[in-house]
Structures are given as C-alpha cells and as structure tokens.
Write a protein that holds these residues in place. Structure first.
Motif, short mmCIF file in Angstrom:
data_model
loop_
_atom_site.label_atom_id
_atom_site.label_comp_id
_atom_site.label_asym_id
_atom_site.label_seq_id
_atom_site.Cartn_x
_atom_site.Cartn_y
_atom_site.Cartn_z
N LEU A 25 0.83 -1.09 0.11
CA LEU A 25 0.15 0.00 0.12
C LEU A 25 1.02 1.34 -0.08
N SER A 26 1.07 1.76 -1.08
CA SER A 26 2.08 2.92 -1.15
C SER A 26 1.51 4.17 -0.82
N ILE A 27 2.57 5.06 -0.22
CA ILE A 27 2.58 5.88 0.33
C ILE A 27 3.24 7.17 -0.71
N ALA A 28 2.41 8.12 -1.26
CA ALA A 28 3.14 9.14 -2.32
C ALA A 28 3.58 10.39 -1.26
N GLY A 29 5.01 10.44 -0.99
CA GLY A 29 5.36 11.49 -0.19
C GLY A 29 6.46 10.62 0.69
N TYR A 30 7.48 11.27 1.40
CA TYR A 30 7.38 12.85 1.40
C TYR A 30 8.19 13.53 0.30
N ALA A 31 8.19 14.75 0.39
CA ALA A 31 9.04 15.26 -0.49
C ALA A 31 10.52 15.03 -0.72
N PHE A 32 11.04 14.86 -2.09
CA PHE A 32 12.28 14.10 -2.23
C PHE A 32 13.55 14.78 -1.60
N GLU A 33 14.46 14.18 -1.10
CA GLU A 33 15.47 14.75 -0.39
C GLU A 33 16.20 15.84 -1.14
N ASN A 34 16.20 16.89 -0.52
CA ASN A 34 17.29 18.08 -1.20
C ASN A 34 16.34 18.85 -2.15
N ALA A 35 14.91 18.48 -2.10
CA ALA A 35 13.95 19.41 -2.95
C ALA A 35 12.75 19.58 -2.22
N ARG A 36 13.11 19.90 -1.04
CA ARG A 36 11.93 20.48 -0.09
C ARG A 36 11.94 22.02 0.04
N ALA A 37 10.98 22.69 0.41
CA ALA A 37 10.79 24.07 0.57
C ALA A 37 11.96 24.55 1.65
N PRO A 38 12.09 25.74 1.47
CA PRO A 38 13.35 26.10 2.56
C PRO A 38 12.59 25.92 3.99
N LEU A 39 11.35 26.20 4.34
CA LEU A 39 11.37 26.24 5.73
C LEU A 39 10.92 25.04 6.16
N ALA A 40 10.86 23.85 5.23
CA ALA A 40 10.82 22.34 5.63
C ALA A 40 12.31 21.97 6.14
N ASP A 41 13.22 22.43 5.26
CA ASP A 41 14.47 22.18 5.69
C ASP A 41 15.06 22.71 6.97
N GLN A 42 14.67 24.17 7.24
CA GLN A 42 14.86 24.78 8.38
C GLN A 42 14.20 24.05 9.55
N THR A 43 13.08 23.62 9.44
CA THR A 43 12.42 22.80 10.66
C THR A 43 12.59 21.73 10.91
N GLY A 44 13.43 20.69 9.69
CA GLY A 44 13.46 19.36 9.95
C GLY A 44 12.52 18.50 9.53
N MET A 45 11.52 19.09 8.63
CA MET A 45 10.24 18.38 8.30
C MET A 45 10.20 17.84 6.89
N TYR A 46 9.38 17.08 6.41
CA TYR A 46 9.45 16.11 5.37
C TYR A 46 8.89 16.97 4.02
N GLY A 47 8.22 18.27 4.30
CA GLY A 47 7.66 18.88 3.17
C GLY A 47 7.14 20.23 3.56
N PRO A 48 6.41 20.86 2.70
CA PRO A 48 6.16 20.60 1.47
C PRO A 48 7.24 20.61 0.54
N PRO A 49 7.00 19.87 -0.69
CA PRO A 49 8.29 19.97 -1.95
C PRO A 49 8.47 21.47 -2.28
#
Length: 814
Positions: free
Chosen positions: A82-106
């Motif tokens: 049962l396939s999950i579509a997500g998270y955002a691909f690594e190094n292709a996440r929104a800047p705020l997601a990277d800053q806060t250590g979250m998996y998205g949005p892309p």
C-alpha cells in the motif's frame, strides 16, 4: 505451532502493517508466516543524483532498481504494497521544511507531481495510493499551512487520475487532520479521493488492555468522518499496541490479545483495511503477538465481518466473520449491517468458493485497570450443534459433558460452525449464558440539589450483561447511621439513572463525602467507593475584583492533583514531537483548585482558584520551532485560534465545557444509535478556554451548539472560534498565596441553552498546568467518578487528546 496462513497475494487483505519500507529476508518471511498480507510503505525510489539547486519543473532522475527488487521479493512471499506518495524528495523540499527538519512541502509542486507521474507509470499494477503521511501543520511533516497542503493534494490527485482514472486514492492519515484541513474544502477531495485514512494512536496503546474505550472511539471517529464525506473506503494505516513490562519487554500476553482485539475493533467499525505498525503490536521478538496474529489471519482471511454480536454492550465484544457468499438478505437486515458491508464485495479466491465456515469471535473488555472485575467469566452456549471453539493460539477448547463453555475475558475465543448460518450462529452466541462477570457498573453523580429537604443522590447504573438485571442499590455515607436503598431494573446493555435517598452523614472535608455504593443482584454484587461533592450553579450575581472574596457565599467543588491518577496522554506527541514531555516536570509537584459556579438573569459566572507554583502561558508570542539547536520563528502567533500551537500545550489554562443535550446533533454517535456509548460521540454544546497571554487575559470559544467540531490553532480560521462577545475575563495572580484566580462571566445570550428550568446541566473542566501535576491536566471527570471506560475526545479540544468526557452534572438553583 503456528497455524498456516492462507497462501497467495491479497491486494485488499484486511491485515496490513505500516512497515516504512518494503521488508526483505527474515522480516518478510515473518510477515508471510503470520499472514500479514499488505505492507504500507513509503514508495519513493532512490534519486540518481542530487537535484539541481533550483527546480526546472522537470521530473527528478530516479533509480528503480532496488525498489523493483524488493517489490519482486515481496510478491514471491505473498505480500503487496500500500504505497504512500510522499514525502518531498530529499534536497527538493521547501526552505522552511529544511529549516524546521520536516519532510515537506516540496519546493516545487510541478516538479514533485511530474516525478511521481514517472513512478505511477512504472508500476501500473499498483492501483491504490495514500497521499503523504501525517501532514500535521508545523508539527511532524508539513512546514506550511493547510491551504498549501490542499493545493498540493488536489494537483497530485488530478495528475494521478490522469495517469489511471481507476486509481484508488486515499488521504488524511489522521481523522482529526481530515476533519480540520481536508473536509472543509470539497474541491481538494471530491471526485479525487476514494477514502480517508487514520492512525488511531490512543492513551490505551501502552496499557495492558483497551478497557478505557478510547482506541475504539478513535477508530470510530475516522469512520464517522469518512461516512460524512460520502467516501466508500476507510483505511487504518498506522497504530497498534505497545504494552511493556520489566520482565518481558513488549513480548507480553497483553500485546498478544490486544493486537487481535485491535483488528477486530477495526472490523466492527466498518473499516476496509486494518493496520498495526511494525514493532507496535508484533515483530521479530514479539513471539506471543506473532502467534496470536497468525491464528487470527488463519481463521479470518477472506472472511469479512458480517454481524455484530453485542452491539450495545460496552464490555462485551463479538463479531461473526464469513465469506461474502454467506451474506443473505437476513444478514443484510441485521442491525449495523450497513456499517459493516465495506468488504462484502471483495472477491474471495477460487479456493474459497465452497467455504461454508462461519467464525464468531468473542471477548470482554477487562484488564488490570479493573481489578474488581472477576476475570473467570464464562460464556455457555446452549445447543452448540457443530460449534467448535479455539483459543487465542488456535488450541481447541473441548466440550465438557456435551456443553460448550468458553472463557469470556481479554483473550478472544474463536467459535467455528459449518452447519449454522450466520444469523443462527450469531443468535446462539449472543444469547449464551454469561457467568462470573460483574453484572453492572456503578458511579455516583455529584449532589446537585444543595441542602434541600428530601435530598437525593443520582447513581448511574450500567447493565453489562446480555440480559435484564434487577436488584437493589445500597448507599452508605461515612458518618451516617443509616443506609439508604433503592430498587432498580435495567434492560440488557442499558444505562439508567437510579435515584436513591441521601442517607445523611457529615462531610469528611469541605464539601466532600465518602460514599460506598453496593448493587446487589441475583447475578452478583458490585461495590464502589467514591468521594463526592455538591455541585451547582447558585442563583447569585458576582462582581469581579480579582479577590476570592468575590465568591463569598458560594460552595466550590475542589480538585487535587495528588488524588488523581496522573497519567499523561502521550498521543499528543504524535502531532508535535517537539512538545516538552511530562518528565520535564519536577516530581512531587502539587496543583489544587476550587471552582465556583453561579448565574443571574444576564450572566453565567465561573471562578477557578488554582494553587500552583507559578502562572505562565506563552500565548500571544511568535510561534517557534527548534531544530538542530536553532530556534526558527514562524510567521504565526502562538495560542490564538487562527495562529499556531494549541493553547492547552503552551502552559497554564482553564478549559471548560457545557452540555445541555445528550448528543450534539449530526456529529458522532447519537443516542438512538446502538453504538451510542461504544462508539465516538460528542456531548458538549459549548467549550471555552481561559488563559493569560502576551496580549492580555483571553477567553476563547472553541465551539458552540451550532458550530462544527474542528480544532483551531492550526493557522486557519475556524468558524465559531474566537473571543466571546460581551464576556468578561479577569485573571489575577497572588504570589504570596500561590493562587491564580480566573474570573469569568459569559452572557446568557451566548449560553442560550442554559436555563434554570432544566434543574441541572453537564459542566466539566480541566486545569492545565505546566508543573505536569497529574500528567499536566487535572480533569474534573476523574475527580467526579465518571466511568473510566468512557474515555474519548468528544468533550474538549484538541480532538487528538482522549480524556474522560463531560458527563458530570451540576445542579441549577431555581
């Protein structure tokens, strides 16, 4: 010995697990051996190279080789994703997601969708996808607001259905998120989603039993949301049980019977697919759970649930499973049949075509939380015909003297029959003679009529059996010279309010009496001891000055953290792992409170004098997140309804609710529903929170009688939530006495359902404290003796916390 699983792939098997990624080797063999057929997995293939620094809108380069290998191996071992579509691909996440250590949005929705289009086309045989995973707003995987999520969900679903219009698309991951952020915008899901998903993590997950009822109500909550949206599929895609003890770790008998009960709860709710997460219910070292799981799938694979045996009994559980071919018009006419039919159209393998075996499973909600309950209860089945019984591990339970008598406790028992049809088997089991269990549950309400002559006490008596119970209720008050009695007669599985004369007696403390209740019946006796108080809204105006003298002449109810269980609800950390844990509180902290209630022609008055070390709430300040030692300031205000972070997680506050109707119309289970108490219900008409903030004293309405039951504080405006027009709020702190005094006046025009003619109403409150006394939350319902098996999320906000409901009565002086 482990009973063998049904061989072959079942893409729509009821028995699924969140395994994060496709298992291989011995882990995959374990899944095959216990009959766990579906793996809910993150299905992102590996990126060939690091994405360019700036999106070009083109799909990212993917390497499918490892995922193809794991998929092929899974199919060989009867396992399907049962396939999950997500998270955002690594190094292709929104800047705020990277800053806060979250998996998205892309970073770029177009890049994300076009990459996923390649994945969908690469796996044309996979036809069910779940979108994202736990997109809690700035809480776990989603560093953006709800509108951003809905926009991405809509565009992704449109892309996916463009690839294959027959895809079954699911989303939600938690029904609270679905209700708060998806359901409100039909354009994001209508004609796009086929169903919702839910993760029923609950307070009872780590305990020795499900007796509190919160897990099943959480599961039922998700089903209610799905039905309200008119969608055909409801999946459980995480959850489980993780009881632990020092001697065995998590390889406990409790987890063995709980994981079976858990899947059976999911089936009885009407879910299309159940789920227990890897290492949360079973796993490589969970040998007891694994054997119980294998027995369950051996008996129930390819047999959907077709009948509820004891739908109204809160403590009795039972279900009949059979192939869809056994669903006759008589089965379709059974109560709750329309709720159970989700899997009746799932095709069974050819080898099941001639299968006439019906399987009834029975158990009772009990456990160490209920030490007075006799765990030696039995169910005797008259005229057992060809019924054969098997225990949790598949061992046959022999008949004795031609009679079939099986244990009725926390260990489910399987009853198989070939000759009896579904309706006949269900009736034979439902009408069985139950011996050795407490016939009733009893709980005294607060005294609501002041010191009036002819004072009476109301006692709630719940019949736990499958037959009527009559008896005599006895009441003795410490210090009284007499015992009062009252007869009662209650139909099977019903709840009654029994009025008994007040036997008098002196209070054991200020407004507190020690009461011993005893219900004597031909089926056994039950005793309960309680401390009760007098609780009522006095007819008296109150003028606010910030002094306790404002409340002179009124008798408060009191609550003390040292007399409460003190268990924190750890499910709140699923939403926000950055929350401070209860362990942060110093041991031995004590919080006490007195709550005053009154009214006049224009206002309803509430005062709460809370004795605590300090008063603090960070509401009104900028919301922040901590990641890698850095504090990230977000563009939202903390602790306001359209801001971020729920007010009850930010420090001290006073949360309270009123209930004037037994149920909130159109939300949750209604009183004419067979699952009125067993399932998810909403029982409060008004709910408020009072707190200090950087912007001054606040009184915020969470919901009113004609509003929805969404939870605010997640960056979006929620209709009905906000300041109360015309209300007064004054919060005064006296450091010399360590007392925080909340003084609240709510216009009667706001509380339009409050009328003296009713004589009483339900009123409940919680004292939230950052000292972490009593788990950080003093619940009046716990102090007042509400049935512990009514734990739910339908009385107070937020909806992801399960507490005892607002089933505490206050009188209204006329």
């Amino acid at each position: 010995m482990v009973l063998p699983p049904s061989p072959g792939i079942r893409r729509d098997s009821f028995f699924a697990s969140n395994t994060s990624g496709l298992k291989s080797g011995e882990d995959l063999l374990l899944l095959q051996n216990i009959g766990l057929k579906v793996q809910r997995v993150h299905f992102n293939p590996r990126l060939v190279s690091r994405p360019p620094a700036v999106s070009t809108g083109e799909p990212l380069p993917l390497d499918f080789s490892e995922q193809d290998r794991l998929f092929a191996e899974a199919k060989v071992h009867d396992s399907w994703p049962l396939s999950i579509a997500g998270y955002a691909f690594e190094n292709a996440r929104a800047p705020l997601a990277d800053q806060t250590g979250m998996y998205g949005p892309p970073r770029d929705p177009v890049e994300f969708s076009r990459t996923w289009e390649r994945i969908l086309r690469h796996y044309p045989e996979i036809t069910t996808y779940e979108f994202w995973n736990e997109p809690w707003i700035f809480g776990w995987t989603w560093a953006a607001d709800g509108e951003t999520y809905r926009t991405l969900q809509k565009s992704w679903c449109e892309m996916a259905l463009g690839v294959n219009p027959s895809l079954r698309l699911l989303a939600g991951n938690s029904s609270m998120f679905t209700e708060d952020h998806i359901e409100i915008d039909p354009s994001s899901w209508k004609g796009l989603l086929s169903g919702t998903t839910h993760h029923p993590y609950s307070w009872s997950g780590s305990r020795p039993s499900w007796i509190a009822g919160d897990s099943n109500r959480s599961i039922d909550f998700g089903m209610a949301v799905t039905r309200r949206m008119g969608l055909p599929f409801y999946y459980l895609t995480e959850g489980g049980t993780e009881n632990e003890n020092p001697a065995q770790g998590k390889n406990t008998n409790a987890n063995a019977y709980k994981v079976v009960q858990y899947f059976l709860h999911e089936a009885l709710t009407g879910a299309f697919m159940g789920n227990a997460q890897w290492e949360i219910g079973y796993g490589p070292t969970w040998t007891r759970s694994n054997v119980a799981f294998a027995t369950m799938t051996h008996f129930l694979e390819d047999r959907p649930v077709v009948a509820d045996i004891w739908p109204e009994n809160e403590q009795l559980w039972g279900a009949v499973f059979a192939t869809a071919a056994q669903v006759t018009p008589e089965v379709r006419a059974r109560p709750r049949a329309a709720e159970l039919k989700a899997r009746w159209s799932v095709p069974a393998p050819a080898g099941r075509a001639a299968d006439t075996t019906k399987v009834a499973v029975v158990w009772r909600a009990t456990g160490v939380e209920d030490p007075a309950a006799n765990r030696a209860a039995t169910l005797s089945i008259g005229q057992p015909a060809d019924i054969r019984a098997y225990d949790l591990t598949g061992r046959e339970i022999p008949r004795r003297g031609g009679k079939l008598v099986v244990p009725l406790g926390e260990y489910p028992v399987y009853l198989l029959s070939n000759d009896l049809d579904v309706v006949a088997l269900r009736k034979r089991v439902a009408d069985g003679r139950i011996e050795g269990m407490p016939p009733v549950a009893i709980s005294a309400c607060s005294l609501t009529d002041g010191n009036s002559p002819g004072r009476t006490l109301t006692v709630r008596v719940e019949n736990e059996l499958n037959e009527p119970v009559a008896g005599v209720l006895h009441c003795r008050v410490s210090g009284a010279s007499v015992e009062s009695t009252s007869p009662f007669s209650i139909p099977a599985a019903r709840l009654a309010d029994v009025t008994i004369p007040w036997p008098g007696g002196s209070a054991s403390g200020a407004n507190r009496w020690k009461v011993t209740l005893r219900a004597v019946t031909p089926r056994g006796s039950v005793t309960r001891q309680q401390s009760i108080q007098s609780a009522r809204f006095a007819k008296q105006a109150v003028r606010f000055t910030g002094s306790l003298n404002d409340w002179q002449g009124l008798t408060p109810v009191s609550i003390d953290s040292q007399t409460l269980p003190g268990d924190a609800d750890l499910t709140q950390y699923v939403l926000n792992p950055s929350l401070a844990r209860p362990a942060a509180g110093a041991p031995g902290k004590r919080v006490r409170a007195r709550v005053f209630t009154a009214y006049d022609a224009d206002q309803v008055y509430i005062g709460a004098a809370v004795e605590e070390d300090a008063l603090h709430n960070s509401a009104g300040t900028p919301a922040t997140r901590l990641h890698n030692g850095q504090t990230i300031t977000l563009p939202y205000t903390a602790g306001v309804p359209d801001g971020l972070d729920h007010i009850t997680n930010l420090g001290d506050c006073f949360s309270f609710s009123f209930g004037f109707r037994e149920r909130v119309p159109d939300w949750g289970r209604q009183m004419n529903d067979l699952w009125a108490w067993k399932g998810h219900f909403y029982d409060t008409d008004y709910h408020y929170v009072a707190n200090v903030s950087a912007q001054g004293d606040m009184l915020m309405r969470q919901w009113g009688p004609d509003t929805g039951r969404r939870t605010g504080y997640q960056t979006e405006h929620m209709p009905g939530a906000g300041p109360v027009p015309g209300a007064k709020i004054l919060i005064h702190r006296e450091e010399s006495t360590r007392i925080t005094l909340y003084e609240i006046a709510i216009p009667r025009s706001e509380l339009s359902l409050f009328t003296a003619e009713q004589g009483r109403c339900r009123f409940g409150f919680q004292i939230r404290n950052d000292e972490q006394a009593a788990g950080g939350n003093l619940q009046w319902a716990e102090e007042a003796g509400v049935f512990p098996h009514w734990r739910s999320s339908g009385s107070f906000s937020p909806s992801w916390n399960q507490v005892l409901p607002c089933q505490t009565f206050f009188g209204i002086e006329r």
